[in-house]
Design an enzyme around this catalytic site. Structure first.
Site, mmCIF file in Angstrom:
data_model
loop_
_atom_site.group_PDB
_atom_site.id
_atom_site.type_symbol
_atom_site.label_atom_id
_atom_site.label_comp_id
_atom_site.label_asym_id
_atom_site.label_seq_id
_atom_site.Cartn_x
_atom_site.Cartn_y
_atom_site.Cartn_z
ATOM 1 N N HIS A 40 0.848 -1.191 0.000
ATOM 2 C CA HIS A 40 0.000 0.000 0.000
ATOM 3 C C HIS A 40 0.883 1.240 0.000
ATOM 4 O O HIS A 40 1.712 1.429 0.899
ATOM 5 C CB HIS A 40 -0.913 0.012 1.231
ATOM 6 C CG HIS A 40 -1.898 1.136 1.226
ATOM 7 N ND1 HIS A 40 -3.099 1.074 0.550
ATOM 8 C CD2 HIS A 40 -1.847 2.366 1.791
ATOM 9 C CE1 HIS A 40 -3.752 2.214 0.712
ATOM 10 N NE2 HIS A 40 -3.009 3.013 1.450
ATOM 11 N N ASP A 42 0.902 5.353 -0.118
ATOM 12 C CA ASP A 42 0.186 6.620 0.023
ATOM 13 C C ASP A 42 0.975 7.735 -0.639
ATOM 14 O O ASP A 42 2.159 7.934 -0.346
ATOM 15 C CB ASP A 42 -0.008 6.967 1.506
ATOM 16 C CG ASP A 42 -0.974 6.024 2.199
ATOM 17 O OD1 ASP A 42 -2.106 5.888 1.713
ATOM 18 O OD2 ASP A 42 -0.593 5.433 3.229
ATOM 19 N N HIS A 73 -2.899 4.812 -2.935
ATOM 20 C CA HIS A 73 -3.949 5.705 -2.447
ATOM 21 C C HIS A 73 -3.464 7.132 -2.658
ATOM 22 O O HIS A 73 -2.505 7.575 -2.022
ATOM 23 C CB HIS A 73 -4.227 5.430 -0.962
ATOM 24 C CG HIS A 73 -5.264 6.335 -0.377
ATOM 25 N ND1 HIS A 73 -5.431 6.482 0.991
ATOM 26 C CD2 HIS A 73 -6.195 7.145 -0.949
ATOM 27 C CE1 HIS A 73 -6.410 7.332 1.220
ATOM 28 N NE2 HIS A 73 -6.886 7.755 0.061
ATOM 29 N N GLY A 149 -4.032 11.687 6.748
ATOM 30 C CA GLY A 149 -2.876 12.520 7.014
ATOM 31 C C GLY A 149 -2.706 12.930 8.459
ATOM 32 O O GLY A 149 -1.721 13.575 8.819
ATOM 33 N N PHE A 153 -1.307 12.611 14.749
ATOM 34 C CA PHE A 153 -1.803 13.650 15.638
ATOM 35 C C PHE A 153 -2.388 13.035 16.910
ATOM 36 O O PHE A 153 -3.180 12.086 16.840
ATOM 37 C CB PHE A 153 -2.883 14.489 14.943
ATOM 38 C CG PHE A 153 -2.344 15.502 13.979
ATOM 39 C CD1 PHE A 153 -2.736 16.822 14.062
ATOM 40 C CD2 PHE A 153 -1.430 15.149 12.985
ATOM 41 C CE1 PHE A 153 -2.245 17.777 13.160
ATOM 42 C CE2 PHE A 153 -0.934 16.078 12.098
ATOM 43 C CZ PHE A 153 -1.335 17.397 12.184
ATOM 44 N N ASP A 185 -8.815 1.777 5.887
ATOM 45 C CA ASP A 185 -7.517 2.388 6.193
ATOM 46 C C ASP A 185 -7.697 3.369 7.347
ATOM 47 O O ASP A 185 -8.703 4.077 7.421
ATOM 48 C CB ASP A 185 -6.990 3.112 4.945
ATOM 49 C CG ASP A 185 -5.555 3.570 5.093
ATOM 50 O OD1 ASP A 185 -4.921 3.268 6.124
ATOM 51 O OD2 ASP A 185 -5.053 4.224 4.159
ATOM 52 N N GLY A 206 -0.842 -0.725 9.275
ATOM 53 C CA GLY A 206 0.117 0.282 9.709
ATOM 54 C C GLY A 206 0.660 -0.056 11.079
ATOM 55 O O GLY A 206 0.658 -1.220 11.510
ATOM 56 N N SER A 207 1.083 0.962 11.801
ATOM 57 C CA SER A 207 1.780 0.748 13.066
ATOM 58 C C SER A 207 0.872 0.277 14.193
ATOM 59 O O SER A 207 1.368 -0.183 15.229
ATOM 60 C CB SER A 207 2.473 2.042 13.489
ATOM 61 O OG SER A 207 1.540 3.103 13.616
#
Length: 231
Positions: A40, A42, A73, A149, A153, A185, A206-207
């Site tokens: 994947h 990005d 993506h 994105g 955060f 996602d 992901g993580s």
């Protein structure tokens, strides 16, 4: 290629989350050795969302280093240039954001002309109704479960209405007799895979569900975990 995309659930490891971008070739080879069936990727422009971790030149070079299908993506405000470049590089699935495309139908047609799977991505708050008249042309629909994105955060969590949205989309696809895949996602977890593999096909790892420090073992373990929910 169809067998890969429809071997639900499919784990699509995130390049920017699980690879050391200073040793990207080694990391990708580790993911391959761990059994990854696709990668994947990005692509962001720093404007659509506050992140720009990966350049097209890196993707172009990476295409020469691995045979893994590229599941891209695209998160950019002006998609024309990026789509042209990615089609030239050679990707297998290209999904763009509905919010930045004024001619969704035409864009799907453009990508299909290159023999590439084409799809539409939706931000968490974007309603499914934007797909009403293009769903038949979508090979894939990507639903973001967090705001794109903003994964790094503090306090950014999966939206509380995510499951409802996934179920409704799955119902629409089934009622029309389509084989459109659903990709999820955004902070994907093992719990998401367990609970939503009945509805979704591809989970971006992901993580939150894999370990960047041990990509080979981590992705292998995640794939083994997901196989118990195969349908």
């Amino acid at each position: 290629m169809k067998d890969i995309w429809h071997s639900s659930p499919v784990i699509s490891p995130s390049l920017i989350s699980l690879c050391d971008l200073c040793s990207i070739e080694r990391s990708v080879k580790e993911l391959e050795a761990g059994g990854a069936m696709m990668l994947h990727i990005d692509i962001l422009d720093g404007y659509f969302s506050p992140s720009m971790p990966l350049g097209l030149d890196t993707v172009r070079r990476l295409r020469q280093l691995t045979d893994l299908p590229f599941d891209v993506h695209l998160m950019v405000n002006e998609p024309d240039f990026f789509i042209g470049e990615l089609l030239d590089i050679g990707v297998q699935q290209l999904t763009f954001q509905a919010e930045t495309e004024s001619h969704i139908d035409n864009r799907l047609n453009q990508i299909h002309r290159f023999g590439v799977r084409s799809g539409v991505a939706l931000k968490p708050s974007t309603p499914l109704c934007v797909l009403d008249y293009v769903l038949e042309k979508c090979d894939n629909v990507l639903l973001m479960l967090i705001n794109p994105g903003y994964a790094s955060f503090p306090g950014e969590k999966q939206v509380c209405y995510g499951r409802r949205k996934v179920e409704e989309l799955s119902g629409s696809i089934k009622s029309r007799g389509l084989d459109t895949t659903i990709t999820l996602d955004g902070r994907i977890s093992r719990e998401n895979i367990r609970e939503l593999s009945e509805y979704a096909d591809i989970f971006v790892a992901g993580s939150t569900c894999a370990d960047r420090s041990r990509p080979r073992e981590s992705i292998s373990e995640l794939i083994s975990f997901s196989e118990q929910f195969r349908r």
